[in-house]
Design an enzyme around this catalytic site. Structure first.
Site, short mmCIF file in Angstrom:
data_model
loop_
_atom_site.label_atom_id
_atom_site.label_comp_id
_atom_site.label_asym_id
_atom_site.label_seq_id
_atom_site.Cartn_x
_atom_site.Cartn_y
_atom_site.Cartn_z
N PHE A 177 24.00 -0.79 7.52
CA PHE A 177 24.53 -1.32 8.87
C PHE A 177 26.06 -1.66 9.07
CE2 PHE A 177 20.01 -1.50 8.91
CZ PHE A 177 19.56 -1.49 10.08
N CYS B 137 13.78 -2.50 19.65
CA CYS B 137 13.67 -3.92 18.67
C CYS B 137 15.04 -4.68 18.98
CB CYS B 137 13.63 -3.63 17.54
SG CYS B 137 11.88 -3.19 17.35
N1 LIG Z 1 8.95 -0.05 17.23
C1 LIG Z 1 9.43 -0.76 15.97
O1 LIG Z 1 10.28 -0.16 15.30
C2 LIG Z 1 9.16 -2.14 15.49
C3 LIG Z 1 9.67 -2.60 14.17
C4 LIG Z 1 9.14 -3.98 14.17
C5 LIG Z 1 8.39 -4.78 14.98
N2 LIG Z 1 8.20 -4.02 16.24
C6 LIG Z 1 7.30 -5.05 17.19
O2 LIG Z 1 6.00 -4.54 17.03
C7 LIG Z 1 5.34 -4.64 18.40
C8 LIG Z 1 4.71 -3.28 18.67
O3 LIG Z 1 5.89 -2.25 18.73
P1 LIG Z 1 5.80 -0.98 19.09
O4 LIG Z 1 7.13 -0.18 19.21
O5 LIG Z 1 4.75 -0.55 18.12
O6 LIG Z 1 5.04 -0.90 20.76
P2 LIG Z 1 4.48 0.21 21.39
O7 LIG Z 1 4.76 0.16 22.76
O8 LIG Z 1 4.72 1.61 20.70
O9 LIG Z 1 2.89 0.19 21.48
C9 LIG Z 1 2.01 -0.84 21.94
C10 LIG Z 1 0.82 -0.34 22.06
O10 LIG Z 1 -0.24 -1.50 22.25
C11 LIG Z 1 -1.37 -0.91 23.37
N3 LIG Z 1 -1.59 -2.01 23.87
C12 LIG Z 1 -1.14 -2.65 24.92
N4 LIG Z 1 -2.05 -3.88 25.37
C13 LIG Z 1 -3.07 -3.41 24.34
C14 LIG Z 1 -4.35 -4.34 24.54
N5 LIG Z 1 -4.51 -5.38 25.03
N6 LIG Z 1 -5.47 -3.89 23.46
C15 LIG Z 1 -5.06 -2.47 22.58
N7 LIG Z 1 -4.04 -2.09 22.74
C16 LIG Z 1 -2.85 -2.51 23.76
C17 LIG Z 1 -0.37 0.00 24.09
O11 LIG Z 1 -1.08 0.93 24.72
C18 LIG Z 1 0.39 0.66 23.25
O12 LIG Z 1 0.02 1.79 22.56
C19 LIG Z 1 6.54 -5.42 19.13
O13 LIG Z 1 6.17 -6.66 19.31
C20 LIG Z 1 7.56 -5.05 18.52
O14 LIG Z 1 8.74 -5.77 18.88
C21 LIG Z 1 8.31 -2.95 16.50
#
Ligand SMILES: NC(=O)c1ccc[n+]([C@@H]2O[C@H](COP(=O)([O-])OP(=O)(O)OC[C@H]3O[C@@H](n4cnc5c(N)ncnc54)[C@H](O)[C@@H]3O)[C@@H](O)[C@H]2O)c1
Length: 435
Positions: A247, A258
Site C-alpha cells: 500500500f 470498500c
Molecule cells: N467486496 C469486497 O471486496 C469486500 C471485502 C470485505 C468486506 N466487504 C463487505 O462485505 C459486504 C458485502 O459486500 P459485497 O461486495 O459482496 O456486496 P455485493 O453488493 O457484491 O453483494 C451483496 C449481495 O447481497 C444480496 N442481497 C441483498 N439483500 C439480500 C437479502 N435480504 N437476502 C439475500 N441476499 C441479499 C444482493 O442481491 C447481492 O447479490 C459489505 O458489507 C462489504 O462492505 C466487501
C-alpha cells in the site's frame, strides 16, 4: 457442517465457495433471481479469478447449492452467515437497510440458539442491534457473531483460503469455538474478541490502509514538486519492517466498494461520538485531489481538451475485477467528457458494468488498439497486466501524438527511455520527454 450464506456478491459467493471447498455443505441464498439462475448453471455473475472453477467442482461434488428460498437454505443450517451489501448512505453512514431486511427475512427460519454471523462490514454496535431486531421477530434468543471479511477483490479465493487472520467477535466463548471450528481446515490464525472490537478491527484496518495510500500519494505530489522519485522513496520506506512495502504505491487514489465508504462510515461514527477524526478527513480530501490528477496534468499539457481524442486504458477500480463501484475512472471520464474531449475507454472485463454507470458519456472500445488509434493521449487508469505487457512502441505508433499519462506508474521506465519520441507523465516522479 451445514452452512447458509445470505448474499452472493463478491464476499458471500467467495465465502460460500471456499467453505464448500474445505468440506462444508453450503447453501448460498440471494434475492436476485437472475444471479441464482446463473449460479445454478455454474456461471459466476462476477469476475473473480479461480472462482468459477471451484464453483463448478463443488457443485458437482454436491457440497454447494444456490437458492432464493430462505427456508430451503436455512433449515437445518448450523451457522447462518450474512454477507449482504452495506453501501454508503447519503450522510456518509453505512446503509444498513439490506442487512435489516435480511435479518427480518431469515427470522422465521431460525430456531432457539441459532448462530447468525455478520460478515458484512458494519458499524460498531450493529451486531448488538441486529441481534435485538432478530429476537424481536423470533421471540427467542439467538447467538450473534461478528466475523468481518478482509478479502480483496481480484484475489478473493486466495485471500479466503490463505487469510492473514480470521476475526471472531462474540460474547459467548462456546459459540465463538463453533465458528472457529468451521474455519479450522483453513489453518489460519484466529483472534477472538468482543463483537464491538471485531467490528472496529474491520474499519480500523480499512481506514489505515486508505490512509497509507493517501500518505504516499501526498508524498508523491511533494516528490514531484521537489524533483524526487516516489517509487524510490516508497521502496526505501517499505524496506523498513515497521512500515512495510504494501500500500505504498502512488497513483490516482483508492476506489472500490470498500475503502471510500468504510472511511466515511468510520468518520461518521467518530462524529456521532463527538470526535473530530481529522486524519480521516484528510485521507478523503487527498484521495479526492488525487482522482483529478491526470486531468490536471492533461489540462496543463494541452491547455484545452476540446476535441482531443483521449484513450482511457482501464475502467475497473483495480485490476482483476469487473467491479466499477467508486472507480476513479468514472469521475475522470465524466470530467473529460465535460471538457469536450472525445473519450474512448477499454477495459478487459469491466466495460459492461461501466456502461451501466456511465452510459454513452464516453465511447467503449473492444481492444487496446481500437482505443488508442488516433489518440492525442492515453490515460492509464487501471494497472491491468495486459497494459503493462503490451508493446509500447506499437501503442505509440498508432497514436496521433505519443503522450501517456500513467496514473498507476505501471509502465517500465527502461522501455519509455528506449523510445525515440514520447511524452510520459507518471505520478510523483519526473516526466520523461524524448524527441
Ligand atoms: N467486496 C469486497 O471486496 C469486500 C471485502 C470485505 C468486506 N466487504 C463487505 O462485505 C459486504 C458485502 O459486500 P459485497 O461486495 O459482496 O456486496 P455485493 O453488493 O457484491 O453483494 C451483496 C449481495 O447481497 C444480496 N442481497 C441483498 N439483500 C439480500 C437479502 N435480504 N437476502 C439475500 N441476499 C441479499 C444482493 O442481491 C447481492 O447479490 C459489505 O458489507 C462489504 O462492505 C466487501
Amino acid at each position: 457442517m451445514k452452512i447458509a450464506v445470505l448474499g452472493t456478491g463478491y464476499v458471500g459467493l467467495s465465502t460460500g465457495v471456499c467453505l464448500s471447498e474445505i468440506g462444508h455443505r453450503v447453501t448460498c441464498i440471494d434475492i436476485n433471481e437472475q444471479k441464482i439462475q446463473q449460479l445454478n448453471q455454474g456461471i459466476s455473475p462476477i469476475y473473480e479469478p479461480g472462482l468459477e472453477k471451484l464453483l463448478a467442482s463443488n457443485m458437482e461434488a454436491g457440497r454447494l447449492r444456490f437458492t432464493t428460498s430462505l427456508s430451503e437454505g436455512i433449515t437445518g443450517a448450523e451457522i447462518i452467515i450474512i454477507a449482504v451489501g452495506t453501501p454508503q448512505a447519503d450522510d456518509g453512514a453505512a446503509d444498513l437497510s439490506y442487512l435489516e431486511q435480511a435479518a427480518k427475512d431469515l427470522s422465521p427460519n431460525l430456531v432457539q440458539g441459532s448462530i447468525v454471523v455478520i460478515k458484512s462490514t458494519v458499524p460498531v454496535g450493529t451486531n448488538d442491534s441486529i441481534k435485538k431486531l432478530i429476537e424481536s421477530y423470533t421471540g427467542f434468543k439467538i447467538h450473534m457473531i461478528s466475523n468481518p471479511e478482509f478479502l480483496r477483490q481480484g484475489s478473493a479465493i486466495q485471500d479466503t483460503m490463505k487469510a492473514d487472520r480470521i476475526i471472531i467477535g462474540s460474547e459467548n466463548k462456546e459459540m465463538a469455538e463453533k465458528v472457529k471450528a468451521m474455519y479450522r481446515p483453513l489453518d489460519v490464525p484466529v483472534i477472538v474478541t468482543s463483537t464491538r472490537s471485531a467490528e472496529m478491527i474491520k474499519y480500523a484496518s480499512n481506514a489505515f490502509l486508505a490512509t497509507k495510500i493517501s500518505f504516499i500519494n501526498e508524498i508523491a505530489n511533494l516528490s514531484e514538486a521537489v524533483g524526487a522519485d516516489v517509487e524510490d522513496v516508497a521502496k526505501g520506506m517499505g524496506m523498513d519492517k515497521r512500515i512495510g512495502k504494501a500500500f505504498l504505491k502512488a497513483g490516482i487514489g483508492y476506489g472500490g466498494s470498500c475503502f471510500p465508504k468504510d472511511v466515511k462510515a468510520l468518520l461518521h461514527t467518530a462524529g456521532q461520538m463527538g470526535m473530530n477524526f481529522g486524519l480521516l478527513k484528510e485521507t478523503i480530501a487527498i484521495n479526492e485531489f488525487q482522482r483529478e490528477l491526470l486531468l490536471k496534468k492533461a489540462v496543463k499539457r494541452f491547455g484545452d481538451l476540446q476535441g482531443k481524442k483521449i484513450a482511457i486504458l482501464g475502467l475497473a477500480f483495480k485490476p482483476e475485477t469487473d467491479d466499477m463501484r467508486e472507480a476513479p475512472s468514472i469521475n475522470l471520464a465524466i470530467a473529460l467528457s465535460k471538457l469536450g474531449a472525445d473519450t474512448v475507454a477499454y477495459d478487459p472485463v469491466a466495460t459492461e458494468n461501466a456502461k451501466k454507470i456511465m452510459g454513452d458519456t464516453i465511447k467503449y472500445a473492444n481492444s487496446i488498439d481500437e482505443a488508442i488509434t488516433g489518440a492525442d493521449a492515453v490515460f492509464l487508469v487501471t494497472e491491468w497486466d495486459i497494459f503493462k505487457k503490451h508493446n509500447l512502441l506499437a501503442i505509440l505508433e498508432k497514436m496521433k501524438q505519443p503522450i501517456i499519462f500513467d496514473g498507476r506508474n505501471c509502465l517500465q521506465e527502461e522501455k519509455i527511455k528506449a523510445c525515440r519520441k514520447i511524452e510520459y507523465y507518471p505520478v510523483g516522479k519526473p516526466a520523461i520527454i524524448i524527441g
